[in-house]
Design a protein around this motif. Structure first.
Motif, short mmCIF file in Angstrom:
data_model
loop_
_atom_site.label_atom_id
_atom_site.label_comp_id
_atom_site.label_asym_id
_atom_site.label_seq_id
_atom_site.Cartn_x
_atom_site.Cartn_y
_atom_site.Cartn_z
N GLN A 126 56.05 25.44 71.65
CA GLN A 126 55.01 24.94 70.74
C GLN A 126 54.05 24.01 71.46
O GLN A 126 52.83 24.05 71.22
CB GLN A 126 55.66 24.22 69.55
N VAL A 127 54.57 23.16 72.35
CA VAL A 127 53.71 22.27 73.14
C VAL A 127 52.78 23.09 74.02
O VAL A 127 51.58 22.81 74.11
CB VAL A 127 54.56 21.31 73.99
N VAL A 128 53.33 24.11 74.67
CA VAL A 128 52.52 24.99 75.52
C VAL A 128 51.41 25.64 74.70
O VAL A 128 50.24 25.69 75.11
CB VAL A 128 53.40 26.05 76.20
N PHE A 129 51.77 26.15 73.53
CA PHE A 129 50.79 26.81 72.67
C PHE A 129 49.64 25.86 72.32
O PHE A 129 48.46 26.24 72.40
CB PHE A 129 51.48 27.32 71.40
N LYS A 130 49.96 24.63 71.95
CA LYS A 130 48.94 23.67 71.54
C LYS A 130 48.06 23.26 72.72
O LYS A 130 46.83 23.13 72.59
CB LYS A 130 49.59 22.44 70.91
N LEU A 131 48.66 23.06 73.89
CA LEU A 131 47.88 22.70 75.07
C LEU A 131 46.92 23.82 75.44
O LEU A 131 45.74 23.59 75.75
CB LEU A 131 48.80 22.37 76.24
N LEU A 132 47.41 25.05 75.42
CA LEU A 132 46.55 26.18 75.74
C LEU A 132 45.40 26.30 74.75
O LEU A 132 44.27 26.63 75.12
CB LEU A 132 47.38 27.47 75.78
N GLN A 133 45.67 26.03 73.48
CA GLN A 133 44.61 26.06 72.48
C GLN A 133 43.51 25.04 72.80
O GLN A 133 42.34 25.26 72.50
CB GLN A 133 45.18 25.76 71.09
N GLN A 134 43.91 23.92 73.41
CA GLN A 134 42.97 22.86 73.74
C GLN A 134 42.30 23.09 75.10
O GLN A 134 41.49 22.28 75.54
CB GLN A 134 43.69 21.50 73.74
N GLY A 135 42.66 24.17 75.76
CA GLY A 135 42.04 24.49 77.04
C GLY A 135 42.74 23.93 78.25
O GLY A 135 42.16 23.90 79.35
N THR A 136 43.98 23.50 78.09
CA THR A 136 44.77 22.94 79.20
C THR A 136 45.94 23.87 79.52
O THR A 136 46.72 24.21 78.63
CB THR A 136 45.29 21.54 78.86
N ILE A 137 46.06 24.24 80.78
CA ILE A 137 47.14 25.11 81.24
C ILE A 137 48.25 24.27 81.85
O ILE A 137 48.03 23.57 82.84
CB ILE A 137 46.61 26.12 82.29
N PRO A 138 49.45 24.29 81.28
CA PRO A 138 50.56 23.55 81.87
C PRO A 138 50.99 24.18 83.20
O PRO A 138 51.14 25.40 83.31
CB PRO A 138 51.68 23.66 80.83
N VAL A 139 51.17 23.32 84.19
CA VAL A 139 51.75 23.74 85.48
C VAL A 139 53.13 23.10 85.55
O VAL A 139 53.25 21.88 85.67
CB VAL A 139 50.88 23.30 86.66
N ILE A 140 54.17 23.91 85.41
CA ILE A 140 55.53 23.39 85.33
C ILE A 140 55.97 22.87 86.70
O ILE A 140 55.97 23.61 87.69
CB ILE A 140 56.51 24.48 84.85
N ALA A 141 56.32 21.59 86.76
CA ALA A 141 56.73 20.97 88.01
C ALA A 141 58.17 21.35 88.36
O ALA A 141 59.04 21.36 87.49
CB ALA A 141 56.61 19.45 87.91
N HIS A 142 58.40 21.67 89.61
CA HIS A 142 59.71 22.00 90.20
C HIS A 142 60.67 22.70 89.24
O HIS A 142 61.76 22.19 88.93
CB HIS A 142 60.38 20.76 90.81
N PRO A 143 60.32 23.88 88.71
CA PRO A 143 61.22 24.58 87.79
C PRO A 143 62.53 24.99 88.46
O PRO A 143 63.54 25.14 87.77
CB PRO A 143 60.41 25.82 87.38
N GLU A 144 62.51 25.14 89.76
CA GLU A 144 63.72 25.56 90.48
C GLU A 144 64.82 24.51 90.46
O GLU A 144 65.97 24.80 90.81
CB GLU A 144 63.37 25.91 91.93
N ARG A 145 64.49 23.29 90.02
CA ARG A 145 65.46 22.21 89.96
C ARG A 145 65.89 21.91 88.52
O ARG A 145 66.61 20.92 88.29
CB ARG A 145 64.89 20.97 90.63
N ASN A 146 65.46 22.73 87.59
CA ASN A 146 65.88 22.58 86.20
C ASN A 146 67.15 23.39 85.98
O ASN A 146 67.22 24.57 86.30
CB ASN A 146 64.76 23.09 85.26
N ALA A 147 68.18 22.76 85.44
CA ALA A 147 69.50 23.39 85.34
C ALA A 147 69.47 24.68 84.52
O ALA A 147 70.12 25.66 84.87
CB ALA A 147 70.51 22.41 84.75
N GLN A 148 68.71 24.68 83.42
CA GLN A 148 68.68 25.87 82.59
C GLN A 148 67.91 27.01 83.26
O GLN A 148 68.30 28.19 83.15
CB GLN A 148 68.06 25.57 81.23
N ILE A 149 66.83 26.69 83.97
CA ILE A 149 66.08 27.72 84.67
C ILE A 149 66.89 28.28 85.83
O ILE A 149 66.83 29.48 86.14
CB ILE A 149 64.71 27.19 85.11
#
Length: 259
Positions: A126-149
């Motif tokens: 939902q956060v991603v959706f709202k940011l994209l609507q506002q014209g901001t593209i999230p760049v996910i920092a270091h996803p390779e260090r996230n336990a779930q990813i």
């Protein structure tokens, strides 16, 4: 022989003194700047932590710290250009405060977004959706260090399909954080799910720059990667469009338990 770019752009670095868990004194920041230049880095986006449990670094604070550090580097003739940014921690109401955030670029077309290290919250989509609507593209920092990813790398695939980009840590690619994270890094790159590498450097043992080694690792994977990743870094910093290549869904690894 593979041509590896120099004059690197580092889009994730904890360089500013006294703002977070990076250097605490100006001389330490200067020492880091000298190390960055020795590693081939010419431009750095300073990204202190913001909105996490420990640090609040509003835009004017970061911009003032960058101005002071840049003046010191200029006086010492250290050839490094520093820009003001933030590593913004995920909040469920993040989109509501977008106007107070510093992006990777001056117009906040791209935002460096940090997830919790342990899991990917359900409200992220939902956060991603709202940011994209506002014209901001999230760049996910270091996803390779996230336990779930790590356990479910297809989770990053889903985010990229929704419009996100991702930044890999150079040290992850060369084994600085262990075999499991290196393996995840290689898989995410081969699946086209990360578009840029950066250092996430801190003023501490084992958290240096390693950008040159990261680009060398990219070159061993594919001769075209160093140029592609270097150009992406330039485009992100300038707020320009980044061309995605083919993206593949990674193999599912193992079950993920939060507790």
């Amino acid at each position: 022989m593979t041509l590896i770019p120099t004059n690197y752009i580092d889009l994730h670095c904890h360089l500013l003194p006294g703002l977070d868990d990076g250097p605490q004194q100006l001389d330490e920041s200067v020492e880091m700047a000298q190390q960055a230049v020795a590693d081939g880095i010419r431009y750095i986006l300073a990204t202190p932590h913001h909105l996490d449990r420990h640090y609040q670094n509003a835009g004017p604070i970061v911009e003032h710290a960058v101005t002071e550090l840049q003046a010191e580097l200029r006086q010492r003739k250290i050839p490094l250009t520093v820009f003001a940014g933030q590593e913004v921690h995920l909040q469920d109401d993040l989109a509501a405060s977008r106007q107070h955030l510093l992006g990777i670029d001056a117009c906040c077309r791209y935002l460096l977004l940090e997830l919790p290290h342990e899991f990917v919250p359900d409200y992220l989509d939902q956060v991603v959706f709202k940011l994209l609507q506002q014209g901001t593209i999230p760049v996910i920092a270091h996803p390779e260090r996230n336990a779930q990813i790590i356990a479910q790398p297809s989770r990053l695939y889903d985010l990229v399909q929704r419009g996100c980009l991702a930044q890999l840590t150079a040290g992850s690619l060369v084994g600085r954080f262990g075999h499991r994270i290196k393996s995840t890094s290689l898989e995410l790159i081969k699946c086209g799910l990360v578009q840029v590498i950066a250092t996430d450097a801190h003023f501490m043992v084992g958290r240096g720059f390693m950008m040159r080694a990261g680009y060398q690792a990219l070159a061993r994977l594919d001769d075209m990667y160093p140029t592609y990743f270097a150009e992406n870094a330039r485009q992100l910093l300038n707020g320009e469009s980044v061309a995605l290549g083919e993206t593949l869904r990674p193999n599912q690894r193992r079950k993920f338990w939060l507790f």
